[in-house]
Design an enzyme around this catalytic site. Structure first.
Site, PDB file in Angstrom:
ATOM      1  N   GLU A 176     -15.515  -4.024  -8.191  1.00 29.25           N
ATOM      2  CA  GLU A 176     -15.132  -3.398  -6.355  1.00 29.25           C
ATOM      3  C   GLU A 176     -13.887  -4.173  -5.878  1.00 29.25           C
ATOM      4  O   GLU A 176     -13.904  -4.467  -4.702  1.00 29.25           O
ATOM      5  CB  GLU A 176     -16.025  -2.878  -5.909  1.00 29.25           C
ATOM      6  CG  GLU A 176     -17.168  -2.007  -6.477  1.00 29.25           C
ATOM      7  CD  GLU A 176     -16.622  -0.865  -6.871  1.00 29.25           C
ATOM      8  OE1 GLU A 176     -15.877  -0.739  -5.572  1.00 29.25           O
ATOM      9  OE2 GLU A 176     -17.042   0.112  -7.867  1.00 29.25           O
ATOM     10  N   ASP A 203      23.102   5.715  11.266  1.00 31.22           N
ATOM     11  CA  ASP A 203      22.445   4.806  10.484  1.00 31.22           C
ATOM     12  C   ASP A 203      23.743   3.698   9.583  1.00 31.22           C
ATOM     13  O   ASP A 203      24.109   5.108   9.333  1.00 31.22           O
ATOM     14  CB  ASP A 203      21.394   5.946  10.064  1.00 31.22           C
ATOM     15  CG  ASP A 203      20.593   5.100   8.918  1.00 31.22           C
ATOM     16  OD1 ASP A 203      19.870   4.123   9.358  1.00 31.22           O
ATOM     17  OD2 ASP A 203      20.398   5.517   7.558  1.00 31.22           O
ATOM     18  N   GLY A 212      14.613  -1.023  15.534  1.00 26.86           N
ATOM     19  CA  GLY A 212      13.500  -0.467  15.381  1.00 26.86           C
ATOM     20  C   GLY A 212      12.312  -1.480  15.710  1.00 26.86           C
ATOM     21  O   GLY A 212      12.159  -2.655  15.117  1.00 26.86           O
ATOM     22  N   PRO A 267       7.549   2.277  23.890  1.00 30.71           N
ATOM     23  CA  PRO A 267       8.129   4.120  24.653  1.00 30.71           C
ATOM     24  C   PRO A 267      10.077   3.778  23.407  1.00 30.71           C
ATOM     25  O   PRO A 267       9.939   3.199  23.162  1.00 30.71           O
ATOM     26  CB  PRO A 267       8.789   3.351  26.068  1.00 30.71           C
ATOM     27  CG  PRO A 267       8.681   1.588  26.045  1.00 30.71           C
ATOM     28  CD  PRO A 267       7.003   1.523  25.419  1.00 30.71           C
TER      29      PRO A 267
END
Length: 648
Positions: free
Chosen positions: A179, A401, A493, A500
């Site tokens: 698991e 970009d 970024g 904000p």
């Protein structure tokens, strides 16, 4: 020399005793060893008795035992035999291949339970292993709750995986993770479980790492991440009993013509399977015969029937070093397709229960439903502008970009109301070349300084530009430093999902350039929210006829999902396509508008049809405030209004 019969018998007896230490059993594949020796104990099985491998289990067991395969990952549903497979592996490697092993469970408690419920009964009931454990049932230094040592000096450790100490000071040949998806992603800040555990294999002649789990969530499931990195990913292919075409068993779903089907909710327990090749109806009773003729095929075309020999294009090839396999409940002859479908109908309306069904029945990671925008719908709503820049649009900004081999830039116009929330894509331009060279930037500059004709007859220039610094950072810094006076800003970024849109700028970088950190998630929230507005007006985004289908695919290349981090729900934008440059350009243009902070009513008043066509600077709130103060201090009339006071 004559020997008596008694002497001959004694000589034979001593020779046998002397040679016994050199005896090695005939090498057996793991599946064959299991069918010959393994016994399903009463404590850990629904039905006690001798083990017989199902056809789909044969290649899986053999891949687990194949010395050429160093890493084995099993993406599985519940009840398809993984627990039994790793118990078989413990016995097989301890007795037959004489290897040291360690098995980790997610916690110490589950490790103790596994030892008591599975390992101890296996040692007791599997005869070849039982012969190596004279201490069984007794208090002995070789018989502990987390450790077993056999008379052939091989050891089995069963430990919990939460403590980094449990991954130290042990040298083994086989590392098993049960698991895996339930393990902590970072074990006490030292790394993942497989990273720490597989270090224990260094120095082994035949290292083996075995991982298995029912998956959890997309992007978080450790087993799925490991499986995606494997050299070969195998699925089980079965021949249709009617047309003989091979296929994987798939759930299908209501919108897919093949898979598990039923005629009505009342007859769901009589579900059948529809062949994806020719629509043949396959009954449940035909599954066993199909599985007997099945084979494992990888995504790249590698094929194996027994997990020992592998073929590609009909020619035998070496086994892969790392593999993954996926088996879900539809292959298990101990359940039925009807029960699978019946359970689906019970849980399909509850997202929580449906998630459990996807994980434990389909053996697939759960993908949180995402909010996305349809690129085709956006493409269909393109429009003809009456001019290069329509009348209601009053200010131009640009988002840029930078990639390793090109610069992409979008010019957006904003206006429409006092807050300027309505927007128009004016142009998306791609400059192909090396952004590390000034020649490409000079070409970009010529375009950036060009003018765009407004419907009023005025010529507008780009008022502010934001350029991402993620690629070719030094060159972008130099460019933004050079043209900072023309409102060209460097941006990067940020990672905070609630930050904000534009943070406080800083010059704490080696170029001392003004650098803004963006709340990328906040910007995408604005863009995707506005893309869903279908009627022109506040917030609506207009697109020209020149916009291509690829432009819209990139603009909608991400979807909003809920990701759980340490049990807390976090909103993230997940990529559904590789390229998203137009989305990033739009986000940077939105940031440029935020930094510029123009006075939209004043701009709208200026751009009424007039004779003057010379481009004029764009007023900002700060500039407008200073103009008003000067007008008031000089006694010039306040009655001229907001727009006229800017002209003063």
């Amino acid at each position: 020399m004559n020997l008596s019969a008694a002497q001959i018998r004694a000589t034979k007896r001593h020779l046998r005793a002397a040679l016994r230490g050199l005896f090695r059993p005939e090498p057996l594949p793991m599946a064959e060893w299991a069918d010959k020796h393994f016994y399903m104990s009463a404590e850990s099985s629904y039905s006690e008795g001798k083990w017989t491998s199902d056809p789909y289990q044969v290649p899986i067991l053999n891949m687990m035992g194949n010395d050429d395969i160093e890493e084995f990952n099993w993406e599985k549903a519940a009840r398809v035999g993984y627990t039994k497979a790793i118990v078989i592996a413990l016995g097989y490697f301890a007795e037959h291949k004489q290897r040291n092993q360690i098995l980790w469970q997610p916690t110490d408690t589950t490790a103790e339970g596994f030892m008591q419920q599975h390992v101890n009964p296996m040692i007791r009931d599997v005869k070849p292993v039982r012969k190596l454990a004279p201490w069984l049932g007794k208090k002995h230094s070789d018989n502990k709750l987390d450790y077993k040592k056999f008379t052939n000096y091989r050891q089995i450790f069963v430990l919990g995986g939460t403590a980094a100490a449990n991954y130290r000071e042990k040298s083994v040949d086989v590392a098993i993770y049960d698991e895996l998806s339930k393990f902590d992603e970072d074990i006490e800040g030292e790394g993942s479980a497989t990273q720490l555990g597989d270090m224990r294999l260094e120095g082994s002649s035949f290292p083996k790492s075995i991982r298995g789990s029912t998956p959890t969530r997309v992007g978080e499931c450790q087993l799925t991440k490991a499986a995606e990195k494997a050299d070969e990913r195998f699925k089980r292919y079965l021949p249709c009993p009617h047309c003989d075409e091979y296929q994987t068993l798939e759930w299908g779903g209501p919108d897919v013509p093949w898979g598990i089907k039923w005629d009505s909710p009342e007859t769901v327990l009589n579900a059948y399977y529809v062949c994806q090749h020719n629509g043949c109806v396959i009954e449940q009773r035909e599954l066993k015969g199909m599985d007997q003729r099945g084979e494992m095929r990888s995504e790249s075309g590698m094929v194996t029937r027994d997990g020992l020999t592998f073929y590609r294009n009909g020619k035998q090839v070496d086994p892969p070093r790392t593999v993954s396999v996926h088996i879900w409940s539809a292959y298990n002859t101990r359940t039925t397709w009807g029960k699978i479908a019946h359970k689906f109908l019970q849980v399909c309306k509850d997202p929580i229960e449906l998630k459990g069904w996807v994980n434990t029945t389909k053996g697939e990671p759960w993908e949180e439903p995402g909010e996305r925008v349809d690129s085709d719908q956006l493409y269909q709503r393109r429009e003809h502008y009456p001019a290069q820049v329509p009348q209601a649009a009053v200010v131009l900004v640009c988002g840029v970009d930078v990639q390793d081999d090109r610069i992409e830039a979008s010019v957006w116009a904003f206006g429409g109301d006092q807050r300027g929330t309505e927007s128009w894509l004016i142009e998306h331009r791609i400059f192909v070349g090396d952004p590390g060279r000034w020649q490409l930037w000079d070409e970009f500059t010529d375009w950036r300084l060009s003018t765009f004709e407004h419907e009023s007859g005025t010529l507008l220039r780009i008022a502010a530009t934001c350029i991402d610094t993620g690629h070719k950072t030094d060159q972008v810094y130099k460019y933004c430093k050079k043209y900072e006076g023309q409102r060209v800003y460097a941006v990067k970024g940020g990672k905070d999902p609630i930050a904000p849109l534009v943070g406080r700028p800083s010059r704490s970088n080696k170029a001392k350039v003004l650098l803004y950190t963006l709340g990328v998630t906040t910007g995408k929230d604005v863009i995707y929210g506005r893309l869903k507005i279908n009627e022109p007006g506040p917030g609506y985004m207009h697109f020209p006829m020149a916009a291509t289908e690829d432009y819209f695919k990139q603009l909608t290349a991400e979807e909003l999902r809920i990701k759980y981090v340490n049990g807390r729900a976090t909103r993230v934008y997940h990529p559904i396509r590789k390229r998203n440059e137009t989305l990033d350009c739009c986000n940077y243009a939105l940031a440029a508008l935020d930094i510029l902070n123009p006075v939209f009513p004043a701009l709208a008043a200026r751009l009424q049809p007039a004779e003057e066509t010379e481009p004029e600077p764009v007023p900002t709130e700060a500039q407008n405030y200073q103009k008003q103060r000067r007008a008031r201090s000089s006694g010039r009339g306040r009655k001229k209004g907001f727009a006229n006071s800017w002209r003063n």
